[in-house]
Design an enzyme around this catalytic site. Sequence first.
Site, PDB file in Angstrom:
ATOM      1  N   LYS B  83       0.840  -1.199   0.000  1.00 10.99           N
ATOM      2  CA  LYS B  83       0.000   0.000   0.000  1.00 10.99           C
ATOM      3  C   LYS B  83       0.874   1.248   0.000  1.00 10.99           C
ATOM      4  O   LYS B  83       0.618   2.207  -0.719  1.00 10.99           O
ATOM      5  CB  LYS B  83      -0.938  -0.013   1.212  1.00 10.99           C
ATOM      6  CG  LYS B  83      -1.896  -1.196   1.233  1.00 10.99           C
ATOM      7  CD  LYS B  83      -2.892  -1.142   2.363  1.00 10.99           C
ATOM      8  CE  LYS B  83      -2.293  -1.321   3.734  1.00 10.99           C
ATOM      9  NZ  LYS B  83      -1.669  -2.641   3.976  1.00 10.99           N
ATOM     10  N   CYS B 174     -12.331   1.637  16.552  1.00  9.92           N
ATOM     11  CA  CYS B 174     -11.162   0.744  16.532  1.00  9.92           C
ATOM     12  C   CYS B 174     -10.274   0.851  17.765  1.00  9.92           C
ATOM     13  O   CYS B 174      -9.695  -0.144  18.176  1.00  9.92           O
ATOM     14  CB  CYS B 174     -10.340   0.951  15.265  1.00  9.92           C
ATOM     15  SG  CYS B 174      -9.687   2.599  15.022  1.00  9.92           S
ATOM     16  N   MET B 175     -10.126   2.029  18.346  1.00 14.60           N
ATOM     17  CA  MET B 175      -9.128   2.187  19.391  1.00 14.60           C
ATOM     18  C   MET B 175      -9.688   2.608  20.743  1.00 14.60           C
ATOM     19  O   MET B 175      -8.931   2.751  21.706  1.00 14.60           O
ATOM     20  CB  MET B 175      -8.090   3.226  18.953  1.00 14.60           C
ATOM     21  CG  MET B 175      -7.309   2.846  17.722  1.00 14.60           C
ATOM     22  SD  MET B 175      -6.683   1.145  17.752  1.00 14.60           S
ATOM     23  CE  MET B 175      -5.729   1.185  19.255  1.00 14.60           C
ATOM     24  N   MET B 344      -7.389  -5.032  16.916  1.00 16.62           N
ATOM     25  CA  MET B 344      -8.853  -5.056  16.914  1.00 16.62           C
ATOM     26  C   MET B 344      -9.459  -6.283  17.604  1.00 16.62           C
ATOM     27  O   MET B 344     -10.582  -6.232  18.080  1.00 16.62           O
ATOM     28  CB  MET B 344      -9.375  -4.981  15.481  1.00 16.62           C
ATOM     29  CG  MET B 344      -8.929  -3.767  14.718  1.00 16.62           C
ATOM     30  SD  MET B 344      -9.215  -2.249  15.623  1.00 16.62           S
ATOM     31  CE  MET B 344      -8.212  -1.146  14.663  1.00 16.62           C
ATOM     32  N   GLY B 381      -4.788   1.344  14.585  1.00 17.34           N
ATOM     33  CA  GLY B 381      -5.226   1.010  13.240  1.00 17.34           C
ATOM     34  C   GLY B 381      -4.959   2.078  12.207  1.00 17.34           C
ATOM     35  O   GLY B 381      -4.666   1.763  11.053  1.00 17.34           O
ATOM     36  N   GLN B 382      -5.075   3.337  12.589  1.00 15.92           N
ATOM     37  CA  GLN B 382      -5.045   4.404  11.597  1.00 15.92           C
ATOM     38  C   GLN B 382      -3.852   5.337  11.810  1.00 15.92           C
ATOM     39  O   GLN B 382      -3.306   5.426  12.916  1.00 15.92           O
ATOM     40  CB  GLN B 382      -6.336   5.217  11.661  1.00 15.92           C
ATOM     41  CG  GLN B 382      -7.583   4.400  11.335  1.00 15.92           C
ATOM     42  CD  GLN B 382      -8.805   5.281  11.210  1.00 15.92           C
ATOM     43  OE1 GLN B 382      -9.020   5.898  10.187  1.00 15.92           O
ATOM     44  NE2 GLN B 382      -9.587   5.349  12.254  1.00 15.92           N
TER      45      GLN B 382
END
Lengths: 135, 796
Positions: B83, B174-175, B344, B381-382
């Site tokens: 990615k 997510c967090m 997650m 996650g981000q």
Amino acid sequence: MLTALIPLVALALASCAQGTGSGVATVEETVEVAAQASRVDVPADHPSLSEQEQLIACADCHRDTTPDVYDSWYASTHGIGNVKCYQCHGTYEDMKVAPAVSNCATCHADMITKQADAPACWTCHPAHTFDPHAE
Amino acid sequence: MNAISRRQFIKRAAALTAASYVGMKLPFFLADAQGQDADTWTRGTCRLCGVGCRLELGLRNGKPVALRGVSDSRTNLGYLCMKGMLFHKIMEHPDRLTKPLYREKKSDDFREISWEEALDIAAQKFVDVKTEYGSDACAYYGSGQAQTEETYFFQKVMRAGLQTNNVEGNPRLCMASAVGGYLTSFGADEPIGGYSDIEQCYYFFIIGSNMAEAHPVIWRRVMRRKLDNPDTVKVVNADPRISATSRIADLHLQFDPGTDLALLNAMAHVIIEEDLVDHDFLRDYCVFKKGGDTIDFDQFAKDVAEYTPEKAAEICGGSMNPDDIRKTARWFANSKGTMSMWCMGINQRKRGVWANNLIHNLHLLTGQLCKPGADSFSLTGQPNACGGVREGGGLCHILPGHRPVAKDPLRKDVERLWGVPEGRIPPKPGYHTMAMFSAVNDRKIRAIWINCTSPAQSLPNLTPYRDGMAQDEVFVVVTDVFATKTTEVANLVLPTAFHFEKTGVYGCTERRSQITPKAKDAPGEAMPEVWMIREWARRMGEKLNDPVFAKVIEPFEGLEPDFDLPKAIWDEYTQKLTKGRDNDLRGATYDVLLQMPDGVQWPAPTEKFALTGGAVKKFVRGKDPLVEEHGEGDAPYVFYGPAHADKKLYVWFRPHALPGEVPDDEYPMYLSTGRIIDHWHTTSMTGRIPELLRANPYSFVEINPKDAERMGIKPNDMIEITTRRGKVTMPARVMEGPLEGTVFAYWHDMAESRMINKVVNDVFDPGSQEPEFKIGACRIRPVSGPRDLDPVVTQL
């Protein structure tokens, strides 16, 4: 497949040796020569694929068609690290049997810069195993 | 193709072959993207996971042609995943949104409008809603992919301008449980250590994370550590599913989804029973908690003694050997440095905070914290969930600098720093994410600005929430780079600059802030969000005749949007709002960040310290400059986190608890969901990169071979997955991944028939309000053999 690679690798090596010279080359200088030499069209014995067929991951077929290559890759740091076929070889339309050194430079720019006089990466780090000490 | 005929080749991939190719654009950028073709390189950060890989974008004649890793970055050491090496291909994609689009009704077609008209409409609609329905009928829903300057500025306008704390973002999905875990166990959000612990670690306890795919470059560092030290470094992967992460594991512990609370308690019991406890660490730094009470060590030991390895193995479904629980607990305690890593699988749970607490417990009991190679390390996650949303005030209950909204002194502190009247920010937290979209359903929220995320695809139990957003009574603004499932329910679509087309900061998993400067202009009329926010806020102030709006944007007026404006926002945030807080970023100025190959880890109160890279370890004397401010005496560690006034770490007793749904006669299997390496979230970006799309063009469901045999399912058969919330259908992959009785589906697909979030449970953790994406009950059945399928990427 492996047999077919040999002349391509040799070609890349020859060009690379001519181009890098002595001293420290920039990544850009190093990859340029190798890239010109190593870009190869889709091999003639690869079947043509429809757009839908191109949606199949390379490894799904090459697991069976080139099991040696697949197994070597799977057991390598690239395999464990999930570096996939298309990251080095491109996708269907721009597939290169022997990747350009610039592909390696995406992650290994420091080594390419440090080893400016060295031949192409895969001379010592054989394709798909990448282990210089492997058989 | 010697070993397999073309006919066999095609037959093998039957599920993926199709005659039709409807609605799909696959623009190819042939023979481009090689590094040698670039004439300029700009250093920035990847935005396609939470690792924070540093990379350089290569431009040729102003066009993006390549990406390459930054070798001297301490995050990725030069490595990139697919990615990170390919996202330049979407920057000039023909699908980019390039003009503001508007429609009065959601059944209308969009029409192109000017920015002037677009900003007037956005301002007027929010003003109308505030006037008629009140401030809390307005909302902002942001993203862990938005830059810190954007999140900070949006929440400032919402709270001090519109006077609502309805500020949320997808990190809630997510967090949030990791935040809750860190705050309740350590009194401070975010990890104590960082990536540099990996190369000093001797025991990796990975639980609830397929980091080999979700965090591939950090995975590479863990992999290298293990492969270089195969005998001295141990790896345990604890997960209901065997995944790519299991490949380097010495031991894989498989358990039924949601039963790992028992596993973690059993590990704590073994550590106590075999006296593997670090008594000095416990005495000096920890207290024991149960519910609202403080308890002693003996009581805690008695409570966890209920979870013998034998009992835990039984609760976990009988797939693990009790002796393996003992073994992993011993490895945990006895190693020279233990890192836990999770994501997650631990967070997206009805008891996600408890699961986080129980991991932290193991580190506190054994003293595997603060020393080299030891940390309780939540993977994020981000790219900017930590930096922008958790630190910058992007959730309904927190103001910038880790200040709870409900704390009067801290809220007044923010009002004073912003120069707005006392009482301007409401004291009550706003709606959390699931409550926010329930309020949209109920039309309690009438105007919502959704930035850089797609809740119309990413929320659990999706259908009712999407129906809510689609109501004409709810005005929806979407800012994004591409059409998404959420632009389908928007009234106003505003085209934004991609990162590298604007300047801003991301803060990654390990408290590290890194800048990405503008490298090129955005296509068409796309603009940076910070410019939109300022222009929107000014208009609202004028329409409401409210001078506080002007005060809110006063420091940013007249600044050009590409560098000076985000710099002024960053300066206000760091110099004013983080001063005196645990995430002190005053030293991480733009000037410093632009000099650093890899940014700065907070706390970093001075530029001099920031130029060293910042604090590798929080709370450690000699490494964390704030320790001297907070700590008396010469204790090596001072846990000054803002949530624990006693400066103690809390060991929590948390009993085993069931997930929101468990299998029953009607829905006899577990359903879990997750990620794959080639794609990012909804695929609005990665689905437009041919190599990534082709690698995984559809969602699929992994089925254990024993279940497949029992149900007569063959690879690529189409499988209907039914839950209490609906049904979806996708191809099967039969593999030794999930446990028997569990299926695992991927969510990277925009096809209506395959969007797994339609059937995922939306029950959420009562502490973190994070939904339980990871666990639900389902039934499955094959509905056909392999079928023609179309990859789908939403178009306007």
